[in-house]
Every structure is written in structure tokens, then in C-alpha cells.
Write an enzyme that holds these catalytic residues in place. Structure first.
Site, PDB file in Angstrom:
ATOM      1  N   ARG A  15      -6.630  37.637  37.975  1.00 17.92           N
ATOM      2  CA  ARG A  15      -5.472  38.358  37.452  1.00 17.92           C
ATOM      3  C   ARG A  15      -4.196  37.544  37.686  1.00 17.92           C
ATOM      4  O   ARG A  15      -4.215  36.519  38.362  1.00 17.92           O
ATOM      5  CB  ARG A  15      -5.357  39.733  38.126  1.00 17.92           C
ATOM      6  CG  ARG A  15      -6.441  40.712  37.729  1.00 17.92           C
ATOM      7  CD  ARG A  15      -6.407  41.982  38.561  1.00 17.92           C
ATOM      8  NE  ARG A  15      -6.842  41.748  39.927  1.00 17.92           N
ATOM      9  CZ  ARG A  15      -6.921  42.695  40.865  1.00 17.92           C
ATOM     10  NH1 ARG A  15      -6.567  43.937  40.578  1.00 17.92           N
ATOM     11  NH2 ARG A  15      -7.350  42.394  42.089  1.00 17.92           N
ATOM     12  N   LYS A  75      -2.714  40.209  44.384  1.00 16.22           N
ATOM     13  CA  LYS A  75      -3.369  40.415  45.675  1.00 16.22           C
ATOM     14  C   LYS A  75      -2.476  39.976  46.821  1.00 16.22           C
ATOM     15  O   LYS A  75      -1.483  39.261  46.640  1.00 16.22           O
ATOM     16  CB  LYS A  75      -4.698  39.657  45.729  1.00 16.22           C
ATOM     17  CG  LYS A  75      -5.768  40.243  44.829  1.00 16.22           C
ATOM     18  CD  LYS A  75      -6.034  41.716  45.123  1.00 16.22           C
ATOM     19  CE  LYS A  75      -6.637  41.950  46.490  1.00 16.22           C
ATOM     20  NZ  LYS A  75      -6.849  43.411  46.781  1.00 16.22           N
ATOM     21  N   TYR A  94       0.109  44.014  45.942  1.00 16.55           N
ATOM     22  CA  TYR A  94      -0.773  44.795  46.792  1.00 16.55           C
ATOM     23  C   TYR A  94      -0.833  44.116  48.161  1.00 16.55           C
ATOM     24  O   TYR A  94      -0.941  42.882  48.242  1.00 16.55           O
ATOM     25  CB  TYR A  94      -2.184  44.868  46.208  1.00 16.55           C
ATOM     26  CG  TYR A  94      -2.321  45.756  45.001  1.00 16.55           C
ATOM     27  CD1 TYR A  94      -2.108  47.126  45.088  1.00 16.55           C
ATOM     28  CD2 TYR A  94      -2.677  45.229  43.757  1.00 16.55           C
ATOM     29  CE1 TYR A  94      -2.236  47.957  43.982  1.00 16.55           C
ATOM     30  CE2 TYR A  94      -2.809  46.046  42.637  1.00 16.55           C
ATOM     31  CZ  TYR A  94      -2.582  47.410  42.765  1.00 16.55           C
ATOM     32  OH  TYR A  94      -2.717  48.219  41.662  1.00 16.55           O
ATOM     33  N   HIS A  96      -2.288  46.163  51.425  1.00 15.79           N
ATOM     34  CA  HIS A  96      -3.401  46.731  52.197  1.00 15.79           C
ATOM     35  C   HIS A  96      -3.372  46.223  53.640  1.00 15.79           C
ATOM     36  O   HIS A  96      -4.308  45.589  54.119  1.00 15.79           O
ATOM     37  CB  HIS A  96      -4.740  46.380  51.539  1.00 15.79           C
ATOM     38  CG  HIS A  96      -4.875  46.887  50.130  1.00 15.79           C
ATOM     39  ND1 HIS A  96      -5.014  48.225  49.835  1.00 15.79           N
ATOM     40  CD2 HIS A  96      -4.886  46.240  48.929  1.00 15.79           C
ATOM     41  CE1 HIS A  96      -5.115  48.386  48.528  1.00 15.79           C
ATOM     42  NE2 HIS A  96      -5.029  47.205  47.950  1.00 15.79           N
ATOM     43  N   GLU A 118       0.485  49.690  46.592  1.00 18.05           N
ATOM     44  CA  GLU A 118      -0.439  50.800  46.853  1.00 18.05           C
ATOM     45  C   GLU A 118       0.159  51.959  47.639  1.00 18.05           C
ATOM     46  O   GLU A 118      -0.472  53.021  47.754  1.00 18.05           O
ATOM     47  CB  GLU A 118      -1.701  50.297  47.563  1.00 18.05           C
ATOM     48  CG  GLU A 118      -1.531  49.929  49.020  1.00 18.05           C
ATOM     49  CD  GLU A 118      -1.048  48.514  49.260  1.00 18.05           C
ATOM     50  OE1 GLU A 118      -1.007  48.091  50.428  1.00 18.05           O
ATOM     51  OE2 GLU A 118      -0.708  47.820  48.272  1.00 18.05           O
ATOM     52  N   ASP A 270     -10.843  47.504  50.512  1.00 12.03           N
ATOM     53  CA  ASP A 270      -9.496  46.954  50.696  1.00 12.03           C
ATOM     54  C   ASP A 270      -8.796  47.579  51.894  1.00 12.03           C
ATOM     55  O   ASP A 270      -7.912  46.961  52.493  1.00 12.03           O
ATOM     56  CB  ASP A 270      -8.644  47.185  49.439  1.00 12.03           C
ATOM     57  CG  ASP A 270      -8.833  46.099  48.395  1.00 12.03           C
ATOM     58  OD1 ASP A 270      -9.108  44.955  48.787  1.00 12.03           O
ATOM     59  OD2 ASP A 270      -8.694  46.382  47.200  1.00 12.03           O
TER      60      ASP A 270
END
Length: 370
Positions: A15, A75, A94, A96, A118, A270
């Protein structure tokens, strides 16, 4: 604002933070965008496509991180990227963080302002920037799980929907949120025998109504989990506590009691995973076996379908990127408590309560960092 888009470097992550169409929107609003060469190759977007949209192409990530005021990724930054972050820089991606002590330590040390997709909320309590990837991951979980059920992949050798005269696979989905409801849709479409467990009566009522009674709904407790996991051919783990480490709902003993060749797909990986036997895997080596049970725990599942997932993600993230670029992070977050919920780390402080609790940091209310 000068916005930087580095090439994603996590294992087989195809991505990209911004599509050429998103870049065009930002350029039209008066901003500058610096894109690392070949960043868009996973979505079939060439450097020329980005140049036509108005971007400038950088030869490497160092150029991106050294020049850009805001970094937009997909990511979490890998160790070599975290080393390039600097004080006062804005990172939007993101993260996490709760199960990732090393990343959190590096982000705190960097002095950067780090906003996580997120944990941004909306008025309904939903997670608008997590939802599109949850939709993708939920649908992929059935696709991936049905593949691993094949004997050649270590599974029981079952066709998910069976055939006339042969029973379909029993699919158990733990958690009926966005991931779970999308998994239900795909599993029912494949004619599997589907059961969903959740602790919210409202969620179970909604699923029962949405799917016209075609899915079995069960209130989740330890006894129910033990029963249905032991009977399952495929279990999808889709529980989520926003920003926090996922609870380990399926114990080692439950896994040991499953059918040989059954499959676990942990979409919560994740956030640390919801099966006691889970650890993160990659698209390159997606599965492993414990007690005869196959585990699929890929930590960036939507990266396997980058064309779909990048555009789905950008549809959700672009308005937030635009707001940050137009107003700066301070003003953009000051008047929006839901956007402010995305602030996880700022100037060496942890501003997400779940991350602070999970990793032993002093929590700083994000409303106080101004």
C-alpha cells in the site's frame, strides 16, 4: 505544508500513504507533496503518475524525512524510519502501539507528534479510519482461512461451503464488529455454517437482523468459547479494544482441544492477537502450526490487496490529511475531540491511556499538551 510519502518497507506491504488522486487534491489546496520513488508501484501508480498529479519525486526515504513537515504512511514506521523522525515532525499513520514497546520507545525519543489512524473516533463511537481496513481484513479473513483449510496448506482438507450431500465447514467468528460483520458476509456467501460470538446484545441483534437469521448468534463467555471453538473448522478472531492490547480470549487449552487441521485467523494480531498461541506472521510466511491447528496471523492483511485497500484507506484519511495540512496539528485537533483521540505520542509524552497502561508510561491527557 510540505507532506512526505515514503515507500512502505514492512514485509510485502504494497500500500501507499497517498494515491496520485489524493496528491492532486493536496496540490490544488496549495500544499507540496514529496513522494519517494516507486512508492506507488504496489497500486500500479508510477512516478510519472505522481509527477502529473503535482508531486516531486525523492530518491530515498532520507530525503522525505529530512524535508517534510508531515509524514503520511500506512503502516507503523519501522526501526530505520523511526531513526529518521525528528522533533516537531508530524507522523500520521497506523501505529498500534500497545503491543509494541520498541516502537513506542523510539517515537517517544524522537520528539515527534504521532497521530494514529486507529484511535481516531467519531460521534457514534466508531473508528472511521480503522473501518475501511477492518472491512478489507474481515473479508480477507474468510478468503485466507478457506485457503489454509486446504490439505496442501496444512488444513483439514475442507471446502468452506461443502457441496450437496456433504456438510459445509463450521466457521466461528469471535467479535461482531466491522471485521466480524464483513467476515460473516463472506462466509455466508460461501455457504458456510456460521456462528458469531459477542458480548454485546445490541451487536448480536443487529447481526441477526442484518443477515435475516442466517447466522447463529451466541453471547460470548468462557463456556461458549470452549464449546464453539472446539467444534469449529475455521475460527476468526476479530475482537478490538481501541488502542489497547487485544484480550487473549482463546486459551492454549482451547487450541489444544480443537480439531486437527482446523484454522485460526487472528485479525487482532496488530494489537497483540486474541489467541494465546498467536504471534505475528508475514505475507511471505503467513502460517504456522500449534497442536495440529493452523494459525494465520499476518499483521498487515490488507497489504495483500493494495489496490483495493489503498483507495479505501485514502477515501477515509484524505479529509484528515487535508485538515492537518490546512490548519496544522495544533489547530486541527484543538476543536475536534474525536480527532484529538488519535494523538498517541507528542514531544516525548504518551497521550493515549491504553498505550500508557500497557507499556508503563505516565499518561498525559492529550488536551493538556497545548
Amino acid at each position: 505544508m510540505l507532506i512526505g510519502v515514503p515507500k512502505e518497507i514492512k514485509n510485502r506491504e504494497n500500500r501507499v500513504g497517498l494515491t496520485p488522486e489524493s496528491v492532486q487534491e493536496l496540490i490544488a489546496a496549495g500544499h507540496q507533496v514529496l513522494v519517494e520513488s516507486h512508492a506507488g508501484q504496489g497500486i500500479n501508480a508510477s512516478d510519472d503518475n505522481y509527477i502529473m498529479a503535482g508531486a516531486v519525486i525523492a530518491s530515498n526515504a532520507t530525503e522525505i524525512f529530512s524535508q517534510a513537515k508531515m509524514i503520511v504512511k500506512v503502516k507503523e514506521p519501522q526501526a530505520v524510519e523511526r531513526a529518521l523522525l525528528r522533533e516537531g515532525q508530524l507522523l500520521f499513520t497506523y501505529l498500534h502501539l500497545a503491543p509494541d514497546a520498541e516502537q513506542t520507545k523510539d517515537l517517544v525519543a524522537s520528539g515527534a507528534t504521532c497521530i494514529a489512524y486507529e484511535t481516531i473516533t467519531c460521534a457514534s463511537g466508531a473508528l472511521p479510519l480503522l473501518a475501511p481496513m477492518s472491512e478489507v481484513a474481515g473479508r480477507m479473513s474468510i478468503q485466507a482461512g478457506s485457503h489454509v483449510l486446504e490439505k496442501t496448506q496444512g488444513g483439514r482438507g475442507m471446502l468452506l461451503g461443502g457441496v450437496p450431500g456433504v456438510a459445509p465447514a463450521k466457521v466461528v467468528i469471535i467479535g461482531g464488529g466491522v471485521v466480524g460483520s464483513n467476515a460473516v458476509q463472506m462466509a455466508l456467501g460461501a455457504r458456510a455454517d456460521v456462528t458469531v460470538l459477542d458480548r454485546s446484545k445490541q451487536v448480536l441483534v443487529h447481526l441477526d437482523q442484518e443477515f435475516g437469521g442466517a447466522v447463529k448468534t451466541v453471547y460470548s463467555n468462557k463456556a461458549a468459547l470452549e464449546k464453539h471453538v472446539s467444534e469449529a473448522d475455521l475460527v476468526i478472531g476479530s475482537v478490538l479494544i481501541p488502542g489497547a492490547t487485544a484480550p487473549k480470549l482463546v486459551t492454549k487449552e482451547m487450541v489444544a482441544g480443537m480439531k486437527r487441521g482446523a484454522v485460526l485467523v487472528d485479525v487482532a494480531i496488530d494489537q497483540g492477537g486474541c489467541f494465546a498461541t498467536s504471534y505475528a506472521t508475514t505475507h511471505q510466511e503467513p502460517t504456522y502450526e500449534v497442536d495440529g491447528v493452523m494459525h494465520y496471523c499476518v499483521a498487515n492483511m490488507p497489504g495483500g490487496v493494495p489496490l483495493t485497500s489503498t483507495y479505501a484507506l485514502n477515501n477515509a484519511t484524505l479529509p484528515y490529511v487535508m485538515k492537518l495540512a490546512n490548519q496544522g496539528w495544533h489547530q486541527a485537533l484543538a476543536g475536534d475531540k474525536h480527532f484529538l483521540a488519535g494523538l498517541n505520542v507528542h514531544a516525548g509524552q504518551v497521550t493515549n491511556v491504553h498505550v500508557a497502561e500497557a507499556l508503563g508510561y505516565q499518561y498525559v491527557d492529550p488536551a493538556l499538551v497545548y
